[in-house]
Design a protein around this motif. Structure first.
Motif, PDB file in Angstrom:
ATOM      1  N   GLU A 127      63.135  18.909 148.024  1.00  0.00           N
ATOM      2  CA  GLU A 127      64.128  17.882 148.344  1.00  0.00           C
ATOM      3  C   GLU A 127      65.107  17.805 147.184  1.00  0.00           C
ATOM      4  OE1 GLU A 127      62.157  14.227 149.154  1.00  0.00           O
ATOM      5  OE2 GLU A 127      61.258  14.922 151.036  1.00  0.00           O
ATOM      6  N   LYS A 128      66.379  17.844 147.491  1.00  0.00           N
ATOM      7  CA  LYS A 128      67.413  17.870 146.453  1.00  0.00           C
ATOM      8  C   LYS A 128      68.302  16.641 146.586  1.00  0.00           C
ATOM      9  CE  LYS A 128      70.857  20.851 146.794  1.00  0.00           C
ATOM     10  NZ  LYS A 128      72.081  19.996 146.758  1.00  0.00           N
ATOM     11  N   GLU A 129      68.431  15.921 145.484  1.00  0.00           N
ATOM     12  CA  GLU A 129      69.291  14.742 145.453  1.00  0.00           C
ATOM     13  C   GLU A 129      70.621  15.027 144.766  1.00  0.00           C
ATOM     14  OE1 GLU A 129      66.970  11.850 143.459  1.00  0.00           O
ATOM     15  OE2 GLU A 129      65.682  11.426 145.186  1.00  0.00           O
ATOM     16  N   ALA A 130      70.601  15.915 143.791  1.00  0.00           N
ATOM     17  CA  ALA A 130      71.804  16.197 143.009  1.00  0.00           C
ATOM     18  C   ALA A 130      72.788  17.057 143.799  1.00  0.00           C
ATOM     19  CB  ALA A 130      71.425  16.906 141.710  1.00  0.00           C
ATOM     20  N   ALA A 131      74.047  16.963 143.438  1.00  0.00           N
ATOM     21  CA  ALA A 131      75.081  17.766 144.083  1.00  0.00           C
ATOM     22  C   ALA A 131      75.043  19.191 143.557  1.00  0.00           C
ATOM     23  CB  ALA A 131      76.459  17.150 143.816  1.00  0.00           C
ATOM     24  N   GLY A 132      75.408  20.141 144.410  1.00  0.00           N
ATOM     25  CA  GLY A 132      75.529  21.522 143.975  1.00  0.00           C
ATOM     26  C   GLY A 132      74.304  22.359 144.262  1.00  0.00           C
ATOM     27  N   SER A 133      74.431  23.649 143.970  1.00  0.00           N
ATOM     28  CA  SER A 133      73.338  24.603 144.148  1.00  0.00           C
ATOM     29  C   SER A 133      72.505  24.687 142.876  1.00  0.00           C
ATOM     30  CB  SER A 133      73.900  25.990 144.490  1.00  0.00           C
ATOM     31  OG  SER A 133      74.650  25.956 145.677  1.00  0.00           O
ATOM     32  N   PHE A 134      71.228  25.058 143.047  1.00  0.00           N
ATOM     33  CA  PHE A 134      70.333  25.202 141.904  1.00  0.00           C
ATOM     34  C   PHE A 134      69.576  26.520 141.982  1.00  0.00           C
ATOM     35  CE2 PHE A 134      71.014  20.667 141.889  1.00  0.00           C
ATOM     36  CZ  PHE A 134      71.028  20.348 140.541  1.00  0.00           C
ATOM     37  N   ILE A 135      69.325  27.093 140.810  1.00  0.00           N
ATOM     38  CA  ILE A 135      68.428  28.235 140.684  1.00  0.00           C
ATOM     39  C   ILE A 135      67.068  27.675 140.303  1.00  0.00           C
ATOM     40  CG2 ILE A 135      67.972  30.401 139.478  1.00  0.00           C
ATOM     41  CD1 ILE A 135      71.002  30.461 138.798  1.00  0.00           C
ATOM     42  N   VAL A 136      66.045  28.001 141.097  1.00  0.00           N
ATOM     43  CA  VAL A 136      64.701  27.457 140.888  1.00  0.00           C
ATOM     44  C   VAL A 136      63.759  28.575 140.469  1.00  0.00           C
ATOM     45  CG1 VAL A 136      62.786  26.204 141.936  1.00  0.00           C
ATOM     46  CG2 VAL A 136      65.130  25.691 142.629  1.00  0.00           C
ATOM     47  N   ARG A 137      63.004  28.327 139.424  1.00  0.00           N
ATOM     48  CA  ARG A 137      62.017  29.293 138.940  1.00  0.00           C
ATOM     49  C   ARG A 137      60.650  28.641 138.901  1.00  0.00           C
ATOM     50  NH1 ARG A 137      59.450  31.384 134.263  1.00  0.00           N
ATOM     51  NH2 ARG A 137      59.441  33.676 134.201  1.00  0.00           N
TER      52      ARG A 137
END
Length: 292
Positions: A57-67
Motif C-alpha cells: 500500500e502506497k501513500e506517498a506520491a510518485g513511483s518507488f523502487i522497492v528492494r
C-alpha cells in the motif's frame, strides 16, 4: 529518500509462543506503520496451500523502487526477489511457493524504498520546454561531474540578475519538495558559507523525473501530489550567489546496477523547443524560450 523496514514471520513450538509471536508481530507492524510511516507498506498473506502473497500500500506520491532482503528464507522455491517498480497506490508484488507443499515457508525480511523508477522506456521524440517565461532569452551552462560521461550526468544552469519566474518543462506529478545544502567558498576571505536551496522534483509519465533547484521557498506555487502541465508556474528563482540568481535543472531516471540498490541516477540529454525549433542544448549558448 531511503527507508528500511524489518518484519519477521516465524514458526514457534507451542501455542503460547505462537500467540506471543503474533502479538509481537502486530506490535512491530503498528509501530512501523505509525512512527516510521515511510509512505509505502508491505504486508503478507499466508494461504491455505502454504504459499505467501506479498502486497503493498502506497501513500506517498510518485513511483518507488522497492528492494526486499531475506535474511532467512526456508522451504521456498524463490531464493531472492529482484528490485521492483511500484507505481499504483496498492497492489500485488509477488508470491512465495514452498518446496515442500506440506510445510510453511519460514522467512525473515526487511525492505527499503527509494523514490524513482528503474529502467524506464524513454521516447527520444519527447520534447521539453525551457523552464522560463515564453520569449525570454537565457544563456545555458552545462554542469558535469569529473569521471562521468556528460551523456550520463549533465545539469543545466541559468544565471539571472532578476528573480525570474520558473515554469514546468513537461506535464507531470510533483513528488517531492526538499531542501538541499550547498557550500560556497568566498574567493576573497576563503570562508565557507552554507546555503539552503529548495528543489522541486516532478515525475513524468514515462518514469523520468525533472529537478528544479533554486526556487524561492515563499514563492513555491505547487504541492506534493499535484499534477502540473507544461509551462505551469512553479515559483521564482532563488539560489542567490555572487550578485546573481541561479536555477539548476535536469531530467533524470534510475538505471539498474548490481552494486547500487537504488540503481544509478542517469540524466537525460533531451530535446528542447527553442526559437530554432527542436534541438539539444549546448553550453554557453543563448536560447529564446518557446513552447507549443
Amino acid at each position: 529518500m531511503d527507508i528500511k523496514i524489518k518484519l519477521n514471520m516465524k514458526k514457534t513450538a507451542s501455542s503460547g509462543k505462537k500467540l506471543f509471536s503474533l502479538l509481537l508481530l502486530f506490535a512491530i507492524w503498528v509501530t512501523t506503520y505509525a512512527q516510521q510511516n515511510p509512505g509505502l507498506h508491505i504486508k503478507t498473506i499466508k494461504n491455505p496451500d502454504n504459499t505467501v502473497d506479498f502486497y503493498y500500500e502506497k501513500e506517498a506520491a510518485g513511483s518507488f523502487i522497492v528492494r526486499l532482503n531475506f535474511s532467512k528464507l526456508e522451504n521456498s522455491e524463490t531464493k531472492s526477489v529482484p528490485l521492483l517498480n511500484v507505481t499504483a497506490n496498492s497492489g500485488f508484488l509477488f508470491k512465495l511457493k514452498p518446496l515442500d507443499k506440506t510445510k510453511k515457508v519460514d522467512f525473515f525480511y526487511d525492505y527499503s524504498i527509494t523514490l524513482g523508477y528503474l529502467n524506464p522506456v524513454l521516447d527520444p521524440a519527447v520534447t521539453y520546454a525551457l523552464p522560463f517565461e515564453k520569449g525570454k532569452k537565457v544563456k545555458i551552462y552545462c554542469s558535469t561531474r569529473p569521471g562521468i560521461s556528460p551523456e550520463k550526468w549533465k545539469r543545466y544552469v541559468v544565471y539571472s540578475a532578476n528573480q525570474d519566474s520558473v515554469f514546468g518543462m513537461r506535464k507531470g506529478v510533483v513528488v517531492d519538495i526538499r531542501t538541499l545544502t550547498r557550500f560556497d567558498k568566498d574567493e576573497t576571505t576563503q570562508e565557507t558559507k552554507k546555503a539552503l536551496l529548495k528543489e522541486i522534483v516532478v515525475e513524468h509519465a514515462d518514469g523520468t523525473f525533472a529537478s528544479y533547484t533554486g526556487i524561492d521557498e515563499k514563492s513555491i506555487a505547487v504541492k506534493v501530489g499535484e499534477t502540473i502541465d507544461l509551462h505551469s508556474y512553479i515559483g521564482i528563482m532563488d539560489g542567490f550567489r555572487a550578485g546573481r540568481y541561479i536555477l539548476t535543472f535536469d531530467i533524470f531516471y534510475h538505471e539498474s546496477d548490481e552494486k547500487n540498490d537504488r540503481g544509478n541516477l542517469v540524466t537525460v540529454n533531451p530535446n528542447f523547443l527553442t526559437q530554432n525549433g527542436v534541438e539539444k542544448l549546448e553550453s554557453k549558448k543563448e536560447y529564446v524560450v518557446s513552447y507549443n
